[in-house]
Design a protein around this motif. Structure first.
Motif, PDB file in Angstrom:
ATOM      1  N   UNK A 201       0.830  -1.207   0.000  1.00  0.00           N
ATOM      2  CA  UNK A 201       0.000   0.000   0.000  1.00  0.00           C
ATOM      3  C   UNK A 201       0.865   1.258   0.000  1.00  0.00           C
ATOM      4  N   UNK A 202       1.935   1.238   0.789  1.00  0.00           N
ATOM      5  CA  UNK A 202       2.843   2.387   0.844  1.00  0.00           C
ATOM      6  C   UNK A 202       3.453   2.662  -0.523  1.00  0.00           C
ATOM      7  N   UNK A 203       3.909   1.604  -1.202  1.00  0.00           N
ATOM      8  CA  UNK A 203       4.539   1.787  -2.516  1.00  0.00           C
ATOM      9  C   UNK A 203       3.494   2.199  -3.554  1.00  0.00           C
ATOM     10  N   UNK A 204       2.350   1.578  -3.524  1.00  0.00           N
ATOM     11  CA  UNK A 204       1.314   1.853  -4.524  1.00  0.00           C
ATOM     12  C   UNK A 204       0.833   3.290  -4.457  1.00  0.00           C
ATOM     13  N   UNK A 205       0.488   3.738  -3.267  1.00  0.00           N
ATOM     14  CA  UNK A 205      -0.213   5.018  -3.139  1.00  0.00           C
ATOM     15  C   UNK A 205       0.627   6.138  -2.531  1.00  0.00           C
ATOM     16  N   UNK A 206       1.847   5.822  -2.124  1.00  0.00           N
ATOM     17  CA  UNK A 206       2.705   6.846  -1.551  1.00  0.00           C
ATOM     18  C   UNK A 206       2.282   7.230  -0.143  1.00  0.00           C
ATOM     19  N   UNK A 207       3.068   8.082   0.477  1.00  0.00           N
ATOM     20  CA  UNK A 207       2.766   8.551   1.833  1.00  0.00           C
ATOM     21  C   UNK A 207       3.118  10.033   1.950  1.00  0.00           C
ATOM     22  N   UNK A 208       2.360  10.726   2.763  1.00  0.00           N
ATOM     23  CA  UNK A 208       2.653  12.125   3.071  1.00  0.00           C
ATOM     24  C   UNK A 208       2.672  12.287   4.585  1.00  0.00           C
ATOM     25  N   UNK A 209       3.863  12.434   5.124  1.00  0.00           N
ATOM     26  CA  UNK A 209       3.995  12.580   6.567  1.00  0.00           C
ATOM     27  C   UNK A 209       4.223  14.034   6.937  1.00  0.00           C
ATOM     28  N   UNK A 210       3.595  14.472   7.986  1.00  0.00           N
ATOM     29  CA  UNK A 210       3.768  15.865   8.420  1.00  0.00           C
ATOM     30  C   UNK A 210       3.718  15.946   9.936  1.00  0.00           C
ATOM     31  N   UNK A 211       4.751  16.518  10.511  1.00  0.00           N
ATOM     32  CA  UNK A 211       4.755  16.799  11.946  1.00  0.00           C
ATOM     33  C   UNK A 211       4.716  18.311  12.097  1.00  0.00           C
ATOM     34  N   UNK A 212       3.757  18.843  12.821  1.00  0.00           N
ATOM     35  CA  UNK A 212       3.657  20.305  12.955  1.00  0.00           C
ATOM     36  C   UNK A 212       4.816  20.877  13.756  1.00  0.00           C
ATOM     37  N   UNK A 213       5.073  22.143  13.547  1.00  0.00           N
ATOM     38  CA  UNK A 213       6.108  22.844  14.319  1.00  0.00           C
ATOM     39  C   UNK A 213       5.526  23.261  15.662  1.00  0.00           C
ATOM     40  N   UNK A 214       6.263  22.973  16.741  1.00  0.00           N
ATOM     41  CA  UNK A 214       5.783  23.284  18.086  1.00  0.00           C
ATOM     42  C   UNK A 214       6.598  24.384  18.765  1.00  0.00           C
ATOM     43  N   UNK A 215       7.497  25.009  18.018  1.00  0.00           N
ATOM     44  CA  UNK A 215       8.338  26.030  18.620  1.00  0.00           C
ATOM     45  C   UNK A 215       7.555  27.178  19.214  1.00  0.00           C
ATOM     46  N   UNK A 216       6.583  27.700  18.482  1.00  0.00           N
ATOM     47  CA  UNK A 216       5.793  28.831  18.985  1.00  0.00           C
ATOM     48  C   UNK A 216       4.883  28.412  20.132  1.00  0.00           C
ATOM     49  N   UNK A 217       4.311  27.195  20.015  1.00  0.00           N
ATOM     50  CA  UNK A 217       3.368  26.747  21.039  1.00  0.00           C
ATOM     51  C   UNK A 217       4.031  26.386  22.357  1.00  0.00           C
ATOM     52  N   UNK A 218       5.206  25.794  22.279  1.00  0.00           N
ATOM     53  CA  UNK A 218       5.888  25.341  23.497  1.00  0.00           C
ATOM     54  C   UNK A 218       6.860  26.373  24.053  1.00  0.00           C
TER      55      UNK A 218
END
Length: 323
Positions: A201-218
């Motif tokens: 499934x990963x190879x067939x359809x690809x993946x989009x990973x995103x981790x938000x930036x927490x610098x301003x919040x923390x």
């Protein structure tokens, strides 16, 4: 291509051709004031310059190339957005699947147009497709073989390895051990799951990973505290007071990574307890990930390779840490 860029390319291309023609005409004119073959009066180191014209074969070759280039640009694309009188294309603007290439090649033949990409895709499928299908399917020719079984088939995994080297090694390395920002596929640590179907499934359809930036919040103190807690999850020695404060702040991270930090394959959230770091495990690298976030994209290969090849490729990747 924009209109401006199209006009720019056309002017540069034609300007160069006609500039060469003008230079050729200028060079064929006798401007020395003496007869051809006679000395010009210019000597150096005992050598006298003779008024000799360009060799005729040289001039004719220039004329031939200029005429050829004009005919070529009239028949084939080369002048901005002009597609040429033959309507020939080396490739399509969008990436087609094999089925779309077959249809496009048939349509192109009917219209008398040459679409090289589609023609070559169909030809390659006729030559090699049967072998891919033989390795990927059961004897009935309709049911895919289990990926785990293909992973035990040396001839099939060799084909999968070649597909990997051609299409995946640019990011994951020829040994599949990855690099900074590109997962190691040989270690049994999987962001989106490592069972055969998850890999496919990963190879067939690809993946989009995103981790938000927490610098301003923390804030800076919060980033350092969460970093200490995250590092402690994998047994690293940290400031215990700072780590305790970070644990309280970790609640914002737990939505993806889980309260225990073991990750979530459904979201591609990494396991933070195993000491494996996609973007580096130094304190500075972890702080950078928390402060600025991360974004990773793996392209989908279904339209590029087709499911038969992806099935064999998935078997090879699965075999890297299951054989």
């Amino acid at each position: 291509m924009s209109t401006f860029l199209s006009v720019f390319v056309t002017v540069i291309s034609l300007g160069t051709i006609f500039g060469c023609l003008a230079l050729l005409i200028w060079c064929t004119k006798d401007k020395m004031g003496v007869e051809e073959g006679a000395p010009t009066g210019h000597t150096f180191d005992g050598i006298s310059e003779i008024n000799n014209p360009l060799p005729k074969w040289w001039s004719y070759l220039f004329v031939f190339m200029i005429v050829f280039s004009l005919f070529y640009l009239a028949l084939y694309p080369g002048l901005g957005n002009f597609k040429g009188l033959l309507g020939w294309q080396s490739s399509n603007q969008d990436i087609r699947s094999l089925e779309e290439s077959r249809a496009a090649a048939t349509e192109a033949r009917e219209q008398g147009k040459l679409v090289q990409y589609d023609r070559e895709m169909v030809k390659a499928d006729e030559v090699f497709g049967a072998r891919f299908r033989e390795l990927a399917y059961e004897a009935d020719g309709e049911t895919y073989r289990a990926i785990a079984d293909i992973a035990q088939d040396e001839s099939a995994t060799k084909v999968g390895q070649r597909l990997f080297l051609q299409n995946c090694a640019q990011c994951h390395g020829s040994d599949a051990r990855g690099a900074r920002g590109f997962p190691n596929l040989a270690d049994a640590d999987w962001l989106y799951g490592g069972n055969p179907e998850q890999i496919k499934t990963t190879i067939m359809h690809g993946r989009k990973g995103a981790m938000p930036a927490w610098g301003d919040g923390l804030g800076e103190d919060g980033v350092k505290e969460v970093t200490s807690y995250v590092l402690s999850l994998s047994g690293r020695r940290v400031d215990e007071v700072e780590a305790q404060k970070g644990q309280a702040r970790f609640a914002v991270c737990a939505a993806c990574h889980g309260m225990d930090g073991t990750g979530n394959v459904a979201m591609g959230a990494p396991n933070l307890t195993d000491g494996i770091w996609l973007y580096g495990g130094s304190r500075a690298a972890v702080e950078d990930s928390i402060r600025h976030g991360r974004a990773g994209v793996m392209p989908a290969w279904d339209n590029i390779l087709g499911e038969d090849k992806v099935h064999l490729l998935a078997a090879y990747v699965y075999s890297l840490n299951n054989n």
